[in-house]
Design an enzyme around this catalytic site. Structure first.
Site, PDB file in Angstrom:
ATOM      1  CD  GLU A  81      32.361  34.564  33.247  1.00 23.78           C
ATOM      2  OE1 GLU A  81      33.238  34.816  32.424  1.00 23.78           O
ATOM      3  OE2 GLU A  81      32.194  35.220  34.291  1.00 23.78           O
TER       4      GLU A  81
ATOM      5  CG  HIS B  50      30.156  34.970  38.895  1.00 24.81           C
ATOM      6  ND1 HIS B  50      31.277  35.750  38.787  1.00 24.81           N
ATOM      7  CD2 HIS B  50      29.967  34.422  37.667  1.00 24.81           C
ATOM      8  CE1 HIS B  50      31.748  35.688  37.541  1.00 24.81           C
ATOM      9  NE2 HIS B  50      30.978  34.872  36.848  1.00 24.81           N
TER      10      HIS B  50
ATOM     11  CG  ASP C  98      30.585  38.282  40.981  1.00 27.36           C
ATOM     12  OD1 ASP C  98      31.338  37.282  41.047  1.00 27.36           O
ATOM     13  OD2 ASP C  98      30.103  38.698  39.912  1.00 27.36           O
TER      14      ASP C  98
HETATM   15  C1  ACM Z   1      29.690  38.191  32.317  1.00 26.96           C
HETATM   16  O1  ACM Z   1      30.399  39.056  31.783  1.00 26.96           O
HETATM   17  N1  ACM Z   1      30.249  37.196  32.983  1.00 26.96           N
HETATM   18  C2  ACM Z   1      28.252  38.250  32.226  1.00 26.96           C
END
Ligand code: ACM
Length: 633
Positions: A346, A279, A205
């Site tokens: 995201e 991420h 991440d």
């Molecule tokens: C997430 O909670 N962004 C998968």
């Protein structure tokens, strides 16, 4: 005729009083997750020096599981059942003919005073039966040291058991905070007590790349470390010029192999996640040319920047696919799981919109927007994974712009992504945030460490993973997911995981028809004594008061109060004093603030003793909450 009816009346009175007697006896069986069927019988099996463990199978995995079982028994009881040649037996059998009712992971267990018999079709099924035997022993079986002078009894009964879902997972984010391989192993040991079989390892991440990739050693040399910050996540100061990045860590490939083997010995599949294209700041910090801005960033420690760092890989850059191919080649070799999780959640696509190479690629491929560009990226990853014999799973954003042909969807922004995917005949793992996200508040935020959102124990317990009208076969199962932005230590990880994951284990294992909150709570309270014996830091937030405000006019609020645990009493005050048994007892009616009062203080009691934390809440806070959506407070 009259004499006959008298006879029936006598039998009725006799059985009724027997039942009353039975009701007065303490409960003997507290299994979690609740099995498919349990028939209690009188008497008990005493585990003592005359017990012999007997395996009627040459199965290697099972021999390994029995070693674990007898080791665990010996640690707490001092009795070595693997060596004894006594008269009482614990016999484990693998069926030579498949018992279709119990399937791949089920078992049958019979306990009588002289004999325990456990049968299963597979070693995994037998392992879950062994977990059940452990749960039937007194709580101190979970103690880390030997407990002298105890009598180790198991109530006589018959159990038939098998899971509702084949995918029963917990996710741990080791990027936001790094957890050592020993901690991960301990986590796996805790999971399997509740018959979980999937460990979703969120390995990368913005805050750290945690897996050694031998062909790209810089990923962990640079990407695994950030500057150290402590406090409330999201408020931290960005890295200073020349500040050393020393906080973090990673798993070597040897570590990964060790954890994979450890999990396999416990019938747990590890699902590795490499979260891309968003991420990805740890990878981009290592290789700045992989993002659209091509800037040199730092691995994020939990700060926010404006404009935001470009943490998305550039889908128009062929080097991205070359590097990811290397990553997935090594990941595929390390993990036996049929799936690799590629994230997909995201992704901030603002920099793609400004990137001329992305625009060129979109024109060439006929992609109408950046959502389709992400879909193009995910479809290419699916091909890469397929070339390595793996299936792709991703968060539900992979639906945007078109789902990859064979993809499985992990639905997190609610159930809708899962429903959409299932309607297209794609398999789904359900993880809607408002029921299964373990990083959320689990009780009143005023009494909890800082985090966000709300998911109470009862929310998790009441969750149903199969939406109406959807074929249950397409719902592989579900997970509890722990993101660790606000979870810097293993102790706090335990607090966030337990007991919500105990409730979820029942959602994923037990028959839907057995759902019964008061009964679950009664078994859970027994489980708490086992967690105490094991020194696990579980949360007791379910004992706290639940405030339910209703807005009244512009600047007023009324409220009711409730408790998640049945049968608690609530005492409260409006005069800023601490409530106890002598304060007013809440009677379930709507309360209004007396003139001049600005806060209510409330605490729960049971049997004359305080059991929850006292919570003092201001009227303004209640007004604010009365205007908020569900799962915010
Ligand atoms: C997430 O909670 N962004 C998968």
């Amino acid at each position: 005729m009259r004499r006959f009816s008298h006879y029936f009346l006598l039998i009725f009175i006799f059985t009724a009083s027997l039942q009353q007697l039975k009701a007065a006896e303490p409960r003997r069986v507290h299994l979690i997750p609740e099995p498919v069927s349990v028939t209690e019988q009188s008497g008990e099996f005493t585990l003592d020096k005359s017990v012999t463990l007997e395996l009627k199978s040459k199965n290697k995995e099972l021999q390994q599981s029995l070693k674990w079982f007898s080791g665990k028994v010996q640690r707490a009881t001092g009795i070595d059942i693997s060596k004894s040649s006594g008269t009482k037996r614990i016999s484990i059998l693998l069926n030579t003919e498949v018992d279709t009712e119990i399937g791949k992971e089920g078992y049958r267990l019979k306990v009588s005073p002289q004999q325990i018999t456990l049968t299963a079709n597979t070693a995994a099924g037998a392992f879950y039966g062994l977990q059940t035997i452990i749960q039937l022993l007194p709580s101190d079986i979970e103690a880390k040291q030997q407990k002298a002078g105890l009598v180790w009894t198991i109530p006589a009964l018959e159990v038939t058991d098998y899971p509702r879902f084949g995918w029963r997972g917990l996710m741990l984010d080791v990027s936001r905070h790094f957890f050592t391989k020993e901690e991960v192993k301990a986590f796996i040991d805790e999971m399997v007590k509740y018959k979980y079989n999937t460990f979703h390892w969120h390995l990368t991440d913005d805050q750290g790349w945690r897996i050694e990739i031998k062909s790209l050693p810089e990923l962990t040399k640079k990407g695994a470390y950030s500057v150290k910050r402590t406090g409330r996540w999201g408020t931290f100061l960005p890295a200073l010029a020349n500040e050393e990045s020393t906080y973090g860590g990673f798993y070597t490939q040897e570590d990964i192999k060790e954890v994979v083997k450890y999990a396999q010995d416990r019938y747990v599949t590890i699902l590795p996640e490499i979260d891309v294209p968003g991420h990805s700041l740890a990878m981009i910090t290592t290789y700045p040319s992989l993002s659209s801005t091509r800037k040199q960033y730092s691995v994020n420690s939990g700060w926010r920047t404006d404009p935001q760092d470009d943490n998305a890989l550039d889908p128009s850059n062929e080097e991205v696919y070359k590097k990811l191919d290397k990553v997935f080649t090594e990941v595929a070799k390390l993990f036996p799981s049929p799936y690799i999780h590629v994230g997909g959640d995201e992704a901030y696509k603002g920099y793609w919109e400004k990137n001329p190479d992305c625009q060129k690629l979109m024109a060439k491929e006929g992609l109408k927007d950046v959502e389709e560009l992400q879909s193009y990226f995910i479809k290419r990853l699916e091909k890469i994974l397929q070339s390595k014999g793996k299936k792709l799973i991703g968060w539900d954003e992979i639906l945007q712009g078109g789902l990859a042909p064979e993809a499985t969807v992990m639905s997190w922004r609610g159930m809708n992504g899962g429903i959409e995917a299932a309607k297209m005949n794609h398999p789904v793992v359900m993880t809607p945030w408002d029921y299964v996200y373990l990083d959320l508040y689990q009780g009143d935020p005023l009494a909890e460490p800082d985090t966000y959102g709300l998911c109470r124990l009862s929310d998790s317990y009441n969750y149903e993973p199969v939406p109406e009208g959807i074929d249950e076969k397409l719902i592989l199962g579900g997970q509890g997911n722990l993101w660790t932005e606000s979870v810097p230590t293993y102790r706090h990880m335990e607090y966030m995981i337990w007991p919500r994951s105990i409730a979820l284990s029942e959602v994923y294992w037990s028959p839907k028809s057995k759902k019964n909150w008061p009964d679950f709570m009664s078994r859970l309270e027994n489980e708490f004594t086992r967690l105490d014996a094991a020194d696990i830091n579980y949360s007791k937030s379910c004992y706290n008061v639940v405030f339910k405000p209703t807005k009244q006019g512009r600047n007023d609020v009324s409220l009711t109060m409730a408790t998640e645990v049945p049968g608690l009493e609530i005492y409260y005050t409006f005069d800023n004093t601490n409530p106890d048994l002598h304060a007013p007892k809440y009677d379930g009616k709507v309360l209004n603030f007396p003139m001049g009062a600005s806060q209510i203080n409330a605490v729960t009691y049971r049997n004359g003793k305080p059991i929850g934390k006292q919570i003092n809440i201001k009227k303004e806070e209640l007004i604010k909450r009365s205007e908020a959506a569900r799962h915010v407070y």
